[in-house]
Design a protein around this motif. Structure first.
Motif, PDB file in Angstrom:
ATOM      1  N   LEU A 113      37.651  43.168  38.430  1.00 24.07           N
ATOM      2  CA  LEU A 113      36.511  42.341  38.829  1.00 24.07           C
ATOM      3  C   LEU A 113      36.621  41.915  40.288  1.00 24.07           C
ATOM      4  CD1 LEU A 113      34.032  40.768  37.303  1.00 24.07           C
ATOM      5  CD2 LEU A 113      35.416  38.792  37.900  1.00 24.07           C
ATOM      6  N   PHE A 114      37.815  41.515  40.705  1.00 22.75           N
ATOM      7  CA  PHE A 114      37.979  41.029  42.076  1.00 22.75           C
ATOM      8  C   PHE A 114      38.000  42.167  43.089  1.00 22.75           C
ATOM      9  CE2 PHE A 114      39.058  37.237  39.793  1.00 22.75           C
ATOM     10  CZ  PHE A 114      38.717  36.192  40.649  1.00 22.75           C
TER      11      PHE A 114
ATOM     12  N   LYS B 155      32.293  40.526  55.594  1.00 25.10           N
ATOM     13  CA  LYS B 155      30.853  40.463  55.381  1.00 25.10           C
ATOM     14  C   LYS B 155      30.561  39.599  54.159  1.00 25.10           C
ATOM     15  CE  LYS B 155      26.771  43.326  54.552  1.00 25.10           C
ATOM     16  NZ  LYS B 155      26.266  44.692  54.224  1.00 25.10           N
ATOM     17  N   ARG B 156      29.800  38.555  54.357  1.00 26.34           N
ATOM     18  CA  ARG B 156      29.421  37.694  53.247  1.00 26.34           C
ATOM     19  C   ARG B 156      28.130  38.210  52.613  1.00 26.34           C
ATOM     20  NH1 ARG B 156      32.557  33.379  52.706  1.00 26.34           N
ATOM     21  NH2 ARG B 156      33.636  32.524  54.509  1.00 26.34           N
TER      22      ARG B 156
ATOM     23  N   GLN C  97      29.349  39.487  43.419  1.00 21.81           N
ATOM     24  CA  GLN C  97      29.645  39.850  44.809  1.00 21.81           C
ATOM     25  C   GLN C  97      29.471  38.647  45.730  1.00 21.81           C
ATOM     26  OE1 GLN C  97      26.977  43.141  45.438  1.00 21.81           O
ATOM     27  NE2 GLN C  97      28.230  44.595  44.274  1.00 21.81           N
ATOM     28  N   ALA C  98      28.408  37.880  45.518  1.00 18.80           N
ATOM     29  CA  ALA C  98      28.167  36.695  46.349  1.00 18.80           C
ATOM     30  C   ALA C  98      29.239  35.632  46.119  1.00 18.80           C
ATOM     31  CB  ALA C  98      26.782  36.123  46.049  1.00 18.80           C
ATOM     32  N   LEU C  99      29.617  35.427  44.843  1.00 21.55           N
ATOM     33  CA  LEU C  99      30.664  34.450  44.538  1.00 21.55           C
ATOM     34  C   LEU C  99      31.980  34.802  45.230  1.00 21.55           C
ATOM     35  CD1 LEU C  99      30.546  33.582  40.713  1.00 21.55           C
ATOM     36  CD2 LEU C  99      30.058  32.067  42.614  1.00 21.55           C
TER      37      LEU C  99
ATOM     38  N   LEU D 128      23.409  30.642  34.653  1.00 24.31           N
ATOM     39  CA  LEU D 128      22.302  30.047  33.894  1.00 24.31           C
ATOM     40  C   LEU D 128      22.355  30.381  32.398  1.00 24.31           C
ATOM     41  CD1 LEU D 128      19.118  30.232  36.153  1.00 24.31           C
ATOM     42  CD2 LEU D 128      20.472  28.242  35.537  1.00 24.31           C
ATOM     43  N   GLY D 129      23.522  30.159  31.808  1.00 24.13           N
ATOM     44  CA  GLY D 129      23.659  30.286  30.368  1.00 24.13           C
ATOM     45  C   GLY D 129      23.967  31.669  29.845  1.00 24.13           C
ATOM     46  N   SER D 130      23.935  32.691  30.710  1.00 24.65           N
ATOM     47  CA  SER D 130      24.169  34.069  30.264  1.00 24.65           C
ATOM     48  C   SER D 130      25.404  34.662  30.929  1.00 24.65           C
ATOM     49  CB  SER D 130      22.958  34.945  30.599  1.00 24.65           C
ATOM     50  OG  SER D 130      21.806  34.484  29.925  1.00 24.65           O
ATOM     51  N   MET D 131      26.026  35.596  30.250  1.00 26.90           N
ATOM     52  CA  MET D 131      27.145  36.335  30.840  1.00 26.90           C
ATOM     53  C   MET D 131      26.573  37.464  31.690  1.00 26.90           C
ATOM     54  SD  MET D 131      30.586  36.138  30.536  1.00 26.90           S
ATOM     55  CE  MET D 131      31.152  35.783  28.873  1.00 26.90           C
ATOM     56  N   THR D 132      27.001  37.544  32.947  1.00 30.50           N
ATOM     57  CA  THR D 132      26.479  38.579  33.844  1.00 30.50           C
ATOM     58  C   THR D 132      27.469  39.711  34.082  1.00 30.50           C
ATOM     59  OG1 THR D 132      27.241  37.360  35.796  1.00 30.50           O
ATOM     60  CG2 THR D 132      24.995  36.941  35.064  1.00 30.50           C
ATOM     61  N   GLU D 133      28.768  39.426  34.009  1.00 34.04           N
ATOM     62  CA  GLU D 133      29.766  40.473  34.252  1.00 34.04           C
ATOM     63  C   GLU D 133      31.063  40.096  33.561  1.00 34.04           C
ATOM     64  OE1 GLU D 133      31.328  43.334  37.908  1.00 34.04           O
ATOM     65  OE2 GLU D 133      29.964  41.671  38.335  1.00 34.04           O
ATOM     66  N   LEU D 134      31.790  41.108  33.089  1.00 33.50           N
ATOM     67  CA  LEU D 134      33.054  40.889  32.393  1.00 33.50           C
ATOM     68  C   LEU D 134      33.949  42.094  32.654  1.00 33.50           C
ATOM     69  CD1 LEU D 134      33.324  39.734  28.661  1.00 33.50           C
ATOM     70  CD2 LEU D 134      34.976  41.268  29.696  1.00 33.50           C
TER      71      LEU D 134
END
Length: 326
Positions: free
Chosen positions: A241-242, A269-270, A251-253, A229-235
């Motif tokens: 990252l993976f 586990k999803r 995590q959900a992605l 939604l327009g913002s950076m959440t993690e980098l």
């Protein structure tokens, strides 16, 4: 990372759209990151999160509402002279998502690829111009006879190669690839990605690679930024990252990526997401993800989290993640 290695620096970039009376769509909202020379920076997130708008604002197809973009240390987000804009268009190019819509159907491939060559006066004669186009076609895996055909005579993968050749024609330093494989057949996607990697090595290119296919981003990217939604959440660096996603959205992605091993796929586990996506119009001061986050607290619903370095090179915008936290 030394400052001299930074080719692009985005600082608190905003791009808002007025969509009606007192209604503001914050497509890109206070985004900051840097890209280093020679690397591929992957940008991921769901459709509508602002990835493409961010890329188009960086390359000045959209004007920035706020913030700055520094390219090789120079501010390219504000007013520029015609000469500065002309030079920027040579050094920074874009490969578009839809190879069907991004090529002029009334122009032959020769003239499509040569547009940049003509605009920047890179050829001294018609013969040199034609030879430069033929060389570029060969670089992207096409042939000399393709130069005199029209775009409708090619497959989707071939058209994307033409788009890549057009971007390469002016010898750029930096290329924004805006979902360059999403409109292609799966069998063709790997060919285009491998071509981009090969060209990067040969021509010392730097990429901003925008996509929603996480497995492809993992393969091509050195570092990855996640938008919501327009913002950076993690980098973070791609492997970090993976292997170790910290933000609940990341995590959900990642849990949604199918695994090739059927036993592992069945037992994994999803991370389920509940609730509705917040409207991007007139977003309140809060974590934009809180309406779907299973761990959201009262603080998340009242205060927008800032990006913070929780490990070396790993940044997260989440109230629940503290520096050094596992």
């Amino acid at each position: 990372m030394p400052e001299e290695r930074v080719i692009l620096q985005v600082k608190n970039l905003k791009r808002y759209f007025n969509v009606g009376k007192n209604q503001m769509l914050k497509a890109v909202d206070d985004v900051s990151f840097s890209i280093y020379r020679g690397e591929t920076f992957g940008l991921v997130g769901e459709s509508g999160c602002g990835k493409s708008t961010l890329g188009r604002t960086i390359i000045r197809l959209y004007s920035a509402t706020g913030g700055t973009v520094l390219f090789d240390g120079a501010d390219v987000s504000g007013k520029m002279s015609a000469a500065q804009s002309h030079e920027l268009s040579r050094r920074m190019q874009m490969i578009f998502q839809d190879p069907y819509a991004s090529l002029n159907p009334r122009m032959k491939v020769m003239d499509i690829i040569a547009e940049g060559i003509d605009a920047h006066h890179l050829a001294k004669s018609a013969q040199e111009r034609a030879q430069m186009v033929v060389d570029l076609l060969e670089v992207v895996g096409l042939q000399e006879e393709h130069a005199n055909r029209f775009p409708h005579e090619f497959s989707g993968g071939q058209r994307q190669r033409i788009g890549i050749a057009r971007a390469l024609a002016v010898n750029p330093d930096f290329i924004i690839a805006d979902e360059p494989i999403s409109a292609l057949d799966v069998s063709i996607q790997a060919q285009v990605i491998n071509l981009l990697k090969k060209l990067q090595e040969e021509r010392k290119l730097t990429y901003l690679f925008i996509a929603h296919d996480l497995s492809m981003v993992k393969y091509i990217s050195d570092r990855v930024g996640v938008m919501y939604l327009g913002s950076m959440t993690e980098l973070a660096e791609s492997k970090e990252l993976f292997d170790n996603p910290l933000h609940p959205y990341t995590q959900a992605l990642l849990s949604a990526i199918p695994l090739p091993d059927p036993d592992l796929e069945q037992s994994r586990k999803r991370v389920p997401l509940q609730g509705n996506i917040s409207s991007p119009i007139n977003l309140p001061e809060c974590c934009h993800f809180c309406s779907r986050c299973p761990k959201a607290t009262e603080q998340c619903r009242k205060v927008t989290p800032k990006m913070a370095e929780v490990r070396p090179g790993h940044f997260v915008a989440c109230h629940l993640i503290k520096p050094g936290q596992e």
